[in-house]
Design a protein around this motif. Structure first.
Motif, PDB file in Angstrom:
ATOM      1  N   GLU A  30      -3.292  14.155  -1.740  1.00 50.61           N
ATOM      2  CA  GLU A  30      -4.133  13.264  -0.943  1.00 50.61           C
ATOM      3  C   GLU A  30      -3.549  11.865  -0.790  1.00 50.61           C
ATOM      4  O   GLU A  30      -4.000  11.098   0.049  1.00 50.61           O
ATOM      5  CB  GLU A  30      -5.539  13.178  -1.551  1.00 50.61           C
ATOM      6  CG  GLU A  30      -6.339  14.450  -1.368  1.00 50.61           C
ATOM      7  CD  GLU A  30      -7.785  14.300  -1.809  1.00 50.61           C
ATOM      8  OE1 GLU A  30      -8.089  13.282  -2.479  1.00 50.61           O
ATOM      9  OE2 GLU A  30      -8.597  15.189  -1.492  1.00 50.61           O
ATOM     10  N   ARG A  31      -2.531  11.520  -1.577  1.00 48.92           N
ATOM     11  CA  ARG A  31      -1.886  10.214  -1.445  1.00 48.92           C
ATOM     12  C   ARG A  31      -0.463  10.352  -0.925  1.00 48.92           C
ATOM     13  O   ARG A  31       0.377   9.459  -1.139  1.00 48.92           O
ATOM     14  CB  ARG A  31      -1.873   9.490  -2.792  1.00 48.92           C
ATOM     15  CG  ARG A  31      -3.247   9.214  -3.351  1.00 48.92           C
ATOM     16  CD  ARG A  31      -4.064   8.261  -2.498  1.00 48.92           C
ATOM     17  NE  ARG A  31      -3.607   6.878  -2.592  1.00 48.92           N
ATOM     18  CZ  ARG A  31      -4.191   5.864  -1.979  1.00 48.92           C
ATOM     19  NH1 ARG A  31      -5.261   6.081  -1.223  1.00 48.92           N
ATOM     20  NH2 ARG A  31      -3.725   4.640  -2.115  1.00 48.92           N
ATOM     21  N   CYS A  32      -0.194  11.434  -0.215  1.00 49.76           N
ATOM     22  CA  CYS A  32       1.159  11.684   0.289  1.00 49.76           C
ATOM     23  C   CYS A  32       1.180  11.802   1.810  1.00 49.76           C
ATOM     24  O   CYS A  32       0.248  12.343   2.414  1.00 49.76           O
ATOM     25  CB  CYS A  32       1.723  12.983  -0.304  1.00 49.76           C
ATOM     26  SG  CYS A  32       1.913  12.940  -2.100  1.00 49.76           S
ATOM     27  N   LEU A  70       5.368   9.529  -9.084  1.00 52.91           N
ATOM     28  CA  LEU A  70       4.106   9.738  -9.783  1.00 52.91           C
ATOM     29  C   LEU A  70       3.551   8.430 -10.328  1.00 52.91           C
ATOM     30  O   LEU A  70       2.348   8.153 -10.232  1.00 52.91           O
ATOM     31  CB  LEU A  70       4.286  10.747 -10.921  1.00 52.91           C
ATOM     32  CG  LEU A  70       3.025  11.095 -11.720  1.00 52.91           C
ATOM     33  CD1 LEU A  70       1.942  11.659 -10.802  1.00 52.91           C
ATOM     34  CD2 LEU A  70       3.349  12.081 -12.838  1.00 52.91           C
ATOM     35  N   GLU A  71       4.416   7.591 -10.911  1.00 52.19           N
ATOM     36  CA  GLU A  71       3.940   6.305 -11.416  1.00 52.19           C
ATOM     37  C   GLU A  71       3.341   5.466 -10.292  1.00 52.19           C
ATOM     38  O   GLU A  71       2.276   4.859 -10.445  1.00 52.19           O
ATOM     39  CB  GLU A  71       5.076   5.520 -12.082  1.00 52.19           C
ATOM     40  CG  GLU A  71       4.597   4.175 -12.620  1.00 52.19           C
ATOM     41  CD  GLU A  71       5.713   3.262 -13.099  1.00 52.19           C
ATOM     42  OE1 GLU A  71       5.407   2.161 -13.585  1.00 52.19           O
ATOM     43  OE2 GLU A  71       6.891   3.640 -12.956  1.00 52.19           O
ATOM     44  N   LYS A  72       4.003   5.452  -9.146  1.00 55.37           N
ATOM     45  CA  LYS A  72       3.512   4.653  -8.017  1.00 55.37           C
ATOM     46  C   LYS A  72       2.215   5.233  -7.463  1.00 55.37           C
ATOM     47  O   LYS A  72       1.290   4.492  -7.114  1.00 55.37           O
ATOM     48  CB  LYS A  72       4.595   4.575  -6.943  1.00 55.37           C
ATOM     49  CG  LYS A  72       5.784   3.732  -7.377  1.00 55.37           C
ATOM     50  CD  LYS A  72       6.922   3.759  -6.379  1.00 55.37           C
ATOM     51  CE  LYS A  72       8.066   2.874  -6.865  1.00 55.37           C
ATOM     52  NZ  LYS A  72       9.248   2.946  -5.985  1.00 55.37           N
ATOM     53  N   LEU A  73       2.138   6.557  -7.392  1.00 54.03           N
ATOM     54  CA  LEU A  73       0.913   7.203  -6.923  1.00 54.03           C
ATOM     55  C   LEU A  73      -0.248   6.918  -7.879  1.00 54.03           C
ATOM     56  O   LEU A  73      -1.362   6.621  -7.451  1.00 54.03           O
ATOM     57  CB  LEU A  73       1.151   8.706  -6.784  1.00 54.03           C
ATOM     58  CG  LEU A  73       0.008   9.557  -6.241  1.00 54.03           C
ATOM     59  CD1 LEU A  73       0.558  10.722  -5.414  1.00 54.03           C
ATOM     60  CD2 LEU A  73      -0.859  10.123  -7.364  1.00 54.03           C
ATOM     61  N   GLN A  74       0.025   6.997  -9.172  1.00 61.79           N
ATOM     62  CA  GLN A  74      -1.020   6.757 -10.166  1.00 61.79           C
ATOM     63  C   GLN A  74      -1.539   5.322 -10.115  1.00 61.79           C
ATOM     64  O   GLN A  74      -2.667   5.050 -10.527  1.00 61.79           O
ATOM     65  CB  GLN A  74      -0.504   7.084 -11.564  1.00 61.79           C
ATOM     66  CG  GLN A  74      -0.327   8.575 -11.812  1.00 61.79           C
ATOM     67  CD  GLN A  74       0.349   8.874 -13.127  1.00 61.79           C
ATOM     68  OE1 GLN A  74       1.111   8.046 -13.655  1.00 61.79           O
ATOM     69  NE2 GLN A  74       0.097  10.053 -13.681  1.00 61.79           N
ATOM     70  N   LYS A  99       0.794  -1.235   0.000  1.00 63.73           N
ATOM     71  CA  LYS A  99       0.000   0.000   0.000  1.00 63.73           C
ATOM     72  C   LYS A  99       0.828   1.287   0.000  1.00 63.73           C
ATOM     73  O   LYS A  99       0.284   2.362  -0.277  1.00 63.73           O
ATOM     74  CB  LYS A  99      -0.923   0.015   1.225  1.00 63.73           C
ATOM     75  CG  LYS A  99      -1.992  -1.079   1.220  1.00 63.73           C
ATOM     76  CD  LYS A  99      -2.921  -0.948   0.036  1.00 63.73           C
ATOM     77  CE  LYS A  99      -3.997  -2.026   0.056  1.00 63.73           C
ATOM     78  NZ  LYS A  99      -4.817  -1.997  -1.180  1.00 63.73           N
ATOM     79  N   THR A 100       2.116   1.206   0.336  1.00 65.24           N
ATOM     80  CA  THR A 100       2.918   2.431   0.467  1.00 65.24           C
ATOM     81  C   THR A 100       4.308   2.225  -0.136  1.00 65.24           C
ATOM     82  O   THR A 100       4.723   1.093  -0.389  1.00 65.24           O
ATOM     83  CB  THR A 100       3.110   2.828   1.945  1.00 65.24           C
ATOM     84  OG1 THR A 100       3.991   1.861   2.570  1.00 65.24           O
ATOM     85  CG2 THR A 100       1.797   2.857   2.700  1.00 65.24           C
TER      86      THR A 100
END
Length: 565
Positions: free
Chosen positions: A264-266, A231-235, A219-220
């Motif tokens: 929001e994903r950081c 960015l790739e991992k967040l996407q 998940k992280t």
């Protein structure tokens, strides 16, 4: 009493029929739901926020000229890397506004196994700082490591039952995940079946390999060093832990993520934090301050530091100033400077109203003797490390990073060309195994430096310009139960004993900092490259899960190819 038992009382207070225990009058507070600062009274009872509006309290504090924000949360840290015991750490972290941390005790687990984890759970159970745990996933980290213990899937399944355990810590063996290693998959399955989460550790993994890694349940990730990687991992749905610690400083590269498009994903993390930086620069407050100075929207910086981390780990009662949430908050004079006036934990001013304890070393030495007796090796002799005129891999350092590069081979120490000998000596089970290589970029001109902190197995690692000094440094560590040492021409110049597993000191932080600074100053006097931290950099040269070349007790590992050279 639990919140459920007190529902009637809380309704009465929230509705204004009864006075609250504590009311913060006319406060400007950060609302993390509407992304704005709002002025209101805030009512608190039994350590939780009861209501926002106009309230009367048994005790009232006028915060007209103050700002309050939710308490800060470090989403990923190894407490052992602070070099001080958890109680000492908590007292410093609280001063900097940190009210909760999620720690991965894989340093002490690699030395002492489950007993080391139990020691950390025990020490942290009754301190003001909320300490949550992720259970180490890779002890040892890889088949190339020689740690003091093994944490298997059954151990993890048992430890997951602990209330303060939130899941499985950084899954460093991404190769094992992608190749469906049976034991790795069991660890992940046990975690997911328990309803808890899996943290990641996947530097440079992308494309279809990243897809396989994520779909396994991760998940992280806290290993992103470039914006495009993050960015790739967040996407693809990962939470991105923006890391700014002592060894790894990725904040500036990842700052574009802290925007309304991506934030929001950081979350923020320190990973490893030496005590002098913790005390003098700060903790999560330092990352917030630096982010704002670099142009980040201040509301987003504070939200990433609190609410986002709580959401990431399912801490539904933390990270916000709103009815029903834990009253963990920071009182500020200045938002941009993160100027802290006071810190409240469950409605109590921990900087004024709590007693600061010291680690009861006598009790813990008796209860956990294996944690204080971790040097199991014979004295080193010079013949064991002589490798004259034999080509060995040359590891190149990169300032500010824990990744390395392949510089080919070397046949001996050559200080004129910045080539030094590096040794990793097994210290847990007296196997006699010693890995040897050469390093370029460290800068040492004479003498030797050694430490019992060497990620992740924490064998002794020593670097030097002279074999005799390397031997002395290793034997000095053996005799003092671990720590850090610098020697020159057969004489010990300075040392820092770390009697807790060879990783942490039981001394006060100020004393540890003074000794550590003296060690670093001496290291730089002996020529160490001032762009690196002499000890933190050294400690990561044996971590065989971060590219490219690393040294273990078995020899040099090419991490990218998963091969022992």
């Amino acid at each position: 009493m639990s919140k459920i038992i007190n529902i009637e009382k809380y309704i009465d207070v929230a509705a204004g029929r009864k006075k609250a225990e504590l009311v913060l009058k006319n406060t400007l507070y950060l609302n993390v739901f509407s992304n704005e600062f709002i002025r209101a009274d805030i009512a608190i009872c039994d350590g939780i926020f009861i209501g926002i509006g106009n309230y009367l309290g048994e005790r009232e504090l006028d915060f007209s000229n103050k700002i309050i924000v939710p308490g800060f949360i470090d989403s990923h840290i190894h407490l052992e890397s602070s070099l001080i015991d958890p109680i000492e750490f908590s007292q410093i972290a609280l001063k900097h506004g940190t009210t909760s941390i999620i720690t991965d005790p894989h340093e002490i687990a690699n030395v002492c196994g489950k007993r080391g984890i139990n020691f950390m759970l025990d020490v942290t159970k009754n301190i003001p700082l909320d300490v949550y745990f992720m259970i180490p996933s890779c002890v040892p980290a890889t088949q190339f490591d020689e740690s003091g213990a093994i944490i298997n899937s059954n151990d993890i399944n048992e430890l997951l039952k602990e209330k303060r355990v939130l899941g499985l810590a950084e899954m460093m063996n991404y190769y094992g995940v992608i190749e469906k290693d049976d034991e790795i998959i069991k660890k992940i399955k046990y975690t997911l079946e328990s309803g808890k989460q899996v943290d990641g550790h996947a530097p440079f993994i992308s494309g279809i390999d990243l897809n396989g890694y994520i779909v396994a349940g991760v998940k992280t990730d806290h290993e992103c060093s470039t914006f495009n990687e993050a960015l790739e991992k967040l996407q693809k749905g990962l939470w991105i832990m923006i890391r700014e610690g002592t060894a790894c400083k990725n904040l500036e590269a990842l700052l574009p993520l802290i925007s309304y498009k991506y934030y929001e994903r950081c979350v923020f993390a320190t990973d490893d934090k030496h005590p002098e930086e913790l005390l003098l620069q700060g903790h999560i407050d330092y990352i917030i301050r630096k982010s704002i100075k670099k142009g980040v929207d201040k509301i987003l910086a504070y939200k990433v530091a609190s609410y986002n981390a709580a959401r990431c780990f399912g801490l539904s009662n933390k990270g916000a100033i709103a009815p029903g949430f834990d009253a963990d908050f920071v009182v500020l004079d200045d938002l941009d400077e993160v100027s802290i006036v006071s810190v409240y934990k469950k409605g109590i001013n921990v900087l004024e109203e709590t007693e600061h304890n010291k680690l009861n070393i006598n009790y813990y030495e008796k209860e956990y003797p294996e944690v204080f007796n971790t040097m199991h090796l014979e004295p080193l002799n010079i013949e064991q490390i002589r490798k004259n005129n034999i080509p060995l891999p040359l590891i190149g350092l990169i300032p500010g990073e824990i990744i390395t590069k392949d510089e080919g081979c070397a046949t001996g120490i050559d200080t004129k060309n910045d080539i030094l000998k590096l040794c990793v000596i097994e210290r847990h089970k007296n196997t006699g195994h010693i890995g040897i290589a050469y390093v370029k970029g460290y800068g040492l001109k004479k003498g030797a430096i050694a430490t019992s902190i060497s990620h992740d197995s924490h064998n002794i690692i020593a670097i030097g310009a002279k074999d005799e000094d390397i031997v002395l440094a290793v034997n000095e560590l053996r005799n003092m139960s671990g720590g850090m040492v610098i020697v020159l021409n057969g004489r010990t110049l300075n040392k820092l004993p770390l009697k807790i597993a060879g990783l942490m000191s039981d001394m006060k932080a100020n004393l540890v900092i003074d000794i550590l600074n003296s060690l670093k100053e001496k290291a730089y006097e002996l020529g160490v490259n001032k762009e690196i931290d002499p000890f933190m950099t050294l400690s990561f040269l044996s971590l065989p899960v971060v590219p490219k070349l690393k040294l273990t007790t078995f020899g040099v590992v090419n991490v990218e190819d998963n091969l022992l050279l």
